[in-house]
Write a protein that holds these residues in place. Structure first.
Motif, PDB file in Angstrom:
ATOM      1  N   LEU A  67       3.325  -1.497 -10.133  1.00 52.40           N
ATOM      2  CA  LEU A  67       2.890  -0.170 -10.580  1.00 52.40           C
ATOM      3  C   LEU A  67       3.892   0.410 -11.583  1.00 52.40           C
ATOM      4  N   TYR A  68       5.165   0.257 -11.302  1.00 49.85           N
ATOM      5  CA  TYR A  68       6.196   0.767 -12.199  1.00 49.85           C
ATOM      6  C   TYR A  68       6.093   0.113 -13.583  1.00 49.85           C
ATOM      7  N   TYR A  69       6.006  -1.209 -13.614  1.00 48.16           N
ATOM      8  CA  TYR A  69       5.971  -1.886 -14.919  1.00 48.16           C
ATOM      9  C   TYR A  69       4.693  -1.582 -15.685  1.00 48.16           C
ATOM     10  N   VAL A  85       8.520   5.126  -9.886  1.00 44.71           N
ATOM     11  CA  VAL A  85       7.111   5.236 -10.271  1.00 44.71           C
ATOM     12  C   VAL A  85       6.775   6.631 -10.782  1.00 44.71           C
ATOM     13  N   ALA A  86       7.278   7.656 -10.096  1.00 42.77           N
ATOM     14  CA  ALA A  86       6.878   9.035 -10.406  1.00 42.77           C
ATOM     15  C   ALA A  86       7.224   9.438 -11.840  1.00 42.77           C
ATOM     16  N   LEU A  98       0.823  -1.208   0.000  1.00 45.24           N
ATOM     17  CA  LEU A  98       0.000   0.000   0.000  1.00 45.24           C
ATOM     18  C   LEU A  98       0.861   1.264   0.000  1.00 45.24           C
ATOM     19  N   ARG A  99       1.586   1.441  -1.089  1.00 43.57           N
ATOM     20  CA  ARG A  99       2.427   2.635  -1.235  1.00 43.57           C
ATOM     21  C   ARG A  99       2.441   3.059  -2.696  1.00 43.57           C
ATOM     22  N   SER A 100       2.778   4.318  -2.912  1.00 45.98           N
ATOM     23  CA  SER A 100       2.781   4.897  -4.258  1.00 45.98           C
ATOM     24  C   SER A 100       4.192   5.072  -4.798  1.00 45.98           C
ATOM     25  N   PHE A 101       5.184   4.538  -4.103  1.00 44.45           N
ATOM     26  CA  PHE A 101       6.585   4.691  -4.516  1.00 44.45           C
ATOM     27  C   PHE A 101       7.261   3.324  -4.494  1.00 44.45           C
ATOM     28  N   ASP A 102       8.336   3.188  -5.276  1.00 45.74           N
ATOM     29  CA  ASP A 102       9.137   1.966  -5.294  1.00 45.74           C
ATOM     30  C   ASP A 102       8.249   0.724  -5.283  1.00 45.74           C
ATOM     31  N   THR A 143       3.551  -0.500   3.346  1.00 48.16           N
ATOM     32  CA  THR A 143       3.584   0.964   3.370  1.00 48.16           C
ATOM     33  C   THR A 143       5.023   1.477   3.426  1.00 48.16           C
ATOM     34  N   VAL A 144       5.976   0.550   3.563  1.00 48.01           N
ATOM     35  CA  VAL A 144       7.398   0.848   3.384  1.00 48.01           C
ATOM     36  C   VAL A 144       7.924  -0.100   2.308  1.00 48.01           C
ATOM     37  N   SER A 145       9.090   0.192   1.788  1.00 49.16           N
ATOM     38  CA  SER A 145       9.713  -0.633   0.756  1.00 49.16           C
ATOM     39  C   SER A 145      10.804  -1.490   1.367  1.00 49.16           C
TER      40      SER A 145
END
Length: 479
Positions: free
Chosen positions: A20-22, A177-178, A12-16, A255-257
């Protein structure tokens, strides 16, 4: 326009974020979804479940973060589609409604999750939609760390050595991701996150606990721990001391990578960081064990210990669950769990050893109790930890090494600070008796206002006698 649907689960995170990246890199438009899976939620025993609230609050933060990422990148906004349904039905249905070409998710290693993902993949394939999953919650998975003979490890130390030898910057690099965030698809009009009541749950005491939630909570805890990681080796075993990271719920729900955490510990170096990195490796180890040996969910890793005859002791099990065994460190540990949904790792070992070795109760009953109450419950780690303590697992505590709850208490809560916090009826007990208050005479009991057997229970078992019974129990199973 080629599009994909990213299915968030324990990430549940929007980074790393690998999936989502792929998806963002490969597709022109990317939708995002989280499912409050009724197959899981409807089976939980308590309508006030801290995990559900933790997830719910983290999903709210994730929804806002995805929208913000899109707009900062010049997109039209984004966010989560949120469903309350069986995931294996909701995901194929939503994918068809959106007309996506593929569903992307990060890999889960639990047997039930693997079966769910197979059902989803089959239903998607039937309508021409691809399903692809990615490694994200561990550094090394499945067959990536094997023995020289190509077999999975069953002992931690050689696994750890091989893990460390394999580690390099490639495995801890972040997924940017960004960089592609303008490709987020905007949410449909009227799309809302259901409140807790709509999910069938009630608020808990989570807000009153010192556990920040979501990505911001994970970042806050990591920043705090980074300033004291150098002391981790010396402080991690003392529950009354702020020695651990408290990041386990955030690791559980992503929520952490894990890549960021491992990279940080690896770069930091020193005894504290190396010890903490070892704990992260234990996490990979147990996920690997679960992948290769899914039978451990219900059975002992060492087959001969399936012959152990455990005691059916409902009154003793209830005393353990409720924190009234007469052993203060065990009772304090169980009350911490029941009150907060958290238990210090040293106390998990003590409590598990006491249930299996002092009370003679099957480890599976304790494992299930923890599963129902821990905010950070993770099947692989919980199962592995319980089987370690019960001496039935891989790389287990040898069965003839049995924790003495009194000496453990004296060693790791010497002044009784933790005991007094969670067993307040012992608050006035002198330090020389705090670990074994039943040794107080009548005058001492009167002086501190505690009557053993009335205000606080007498020990439910004699440790020395229980130890002998355990040795006999295991010896019989090994014959």
């Amino acid at each position: 326009m080629r599009s994909a649907l990213v299915w968030f689960r324990r990430d549940l995170r929007s980074f790393d974020h690998a999936a989502l990246y792929y998806a963002l890199r490969r597709f022109e438009r990317v939708h995002c979804v989280f499912v409050f899976d009724r197959e899981i939620l409807d089976a939980l025993p308590d309508r006030q479940d801290r995990r559900v609230e933790f997830i719910w609050r983290s999903v709210q933060e994730l929804d806002a973060a995805l929208d913000r990422l899109s707009r900062q990148s010049g997109g039209a906004g984004g966010g989560l589609c949120v469903r309350h349904a069986r995931a294996d039905e909701a995901i194929p249905r939503l994918a068809r409604e959106l007309g996506v070409d593929a569903v992307y998710a990060n890999r889960d290693y639990e047997p039930a999750a693997r079966a769910r993902d197979r059902r989803v993949a089959e239903r998607l394939a039937a309508v021409g939609i691809a399903f692809e999953d990615f490694k994200d919650q561990v550094i090394f998975e499945r067959d990536e760390v094997l023995t020289q003979s190509g077999q999975p490890y069953s002992v931690f130390t050689p696994y750890k050595n091989a893990w460390l030898k394999k580690l390099d910057g490639f495995y801890t690099q972040s997924y940017p991701v960004a960089r592609y965030a303008a490709r987020f698809a905007p949410k449909a009009e009227g799309e809302r996150i259901p409140d807790l009541a709509a999910l069938g749950y009630e608020p808990t005491n989570l807000a009153g606990l010192r556990l920040p939630v979501g990505m911001s909570g994970g970042r806050k805890l990591l920043d705090d721990f980074a300033a004291r990681i150098g002391r981790y080796r010396e402080t991690r075993d003392f529950p009354a001391v702020k020695g651990v990271s408290y990041l386990s719920p955030h690791l559980r729900f992503g929520t952490v990578s894990i890549r960021e955490l491992a990279a940080f510990a690896w770069a930091e170096g020193g005894a504290g960081a190396e010890t903490w990195l070892s704990e992260l490796i234990w996490r990979d180890f147990y996920q690997m064990i679960l992948w290769h040996h899914p039978r451990v969910v219900d059975a002992s890793f060492k087959p001969e210990y399936e012959r152990i005859v455990w005691d059916d002791a409902p009154e003793l099990f209830a005393a353990w669950c409720e924190g009234r065994t007469g052993y203060p460190i065990v009772d304090a540990a169980m009350r911490q769990l029941n009150t907060t949904g958290y238990m210090h790792n040293r106390l998990r070992m003590i409590a598990a050893s006491f249930l299996t070795k002092d009370l003679g109760v099957d480890w599976r009953r304790g494992e299930r109790y923890f599963a129902d109450r821990l905010i950070d419950y993770d099947l692989a780690s919980n199962n592995g930890g319980w089987q370690w303590a019960a001496s039935t697992g891989c790389d287990a505590q040898p069965y003839f090494r049995i924790f003495n709850p009194v000496t453990q208490s004296q060693r790791f809560d010497r002044e009784g600070a933790f005991i007094r916090r969670y067993v307040p009826e012992l608050a006035r007990v002198p330090g020389k008796f705090i670990h074994a208050p039943a040794k107080m005479g009548a005058a001492d009991q009167a002086a501190c206002g505690v009557r053993i057997g009335h205000d606080y229970p007498a020990p439910v078992v004699d440790h020395a006698v229980a130890r002998g019974l355990t040795l006999t129990r295991f010896a019989a199973a090994r014959m």
